[in-house]
Design an enzyme around this catalytic site. Sequence first.
Site: not given
Length: 122
Positions: A56, A63-64, A69, A84
């Site tokens: 993971s 930007e985010s 996983h 975003c």
Amino acid sequence: MKDYLGVHILLELNGCPTERLRLPADSERILLEAAAAMGAQVVESRFHAFSPHGVSGVVVIAESHLTVHTWPEHGYAAVDVFSCGQLDLEAGLTVLKDGYGATETEQRQFHRGRLHKSPESK
């Protein structure tokens, strides 16, 4: 003008070679390459190997984020890309699909953070 804050893509990667899904360093490299291809600004990354197998990880971008996983025993990786900002998401998705060597892919895209017009803008 867009009426949402960001785009969230859920990427299903099947038929991936097991060896590409086992090591955190491989997933980190693939996600960092995808972030670079998108033109994202990387803030930090963190990856973890599970026992007996699977990884993971997250790459936080200005930007985010990008997350993964993996399930090596099933040749499967679940990848999320949330942005975003004004990024070249298609370039990054191509890197992810190629990097994991997926033979079968599926993706869903959602607009997140619906913007409501203020009463003053009517």
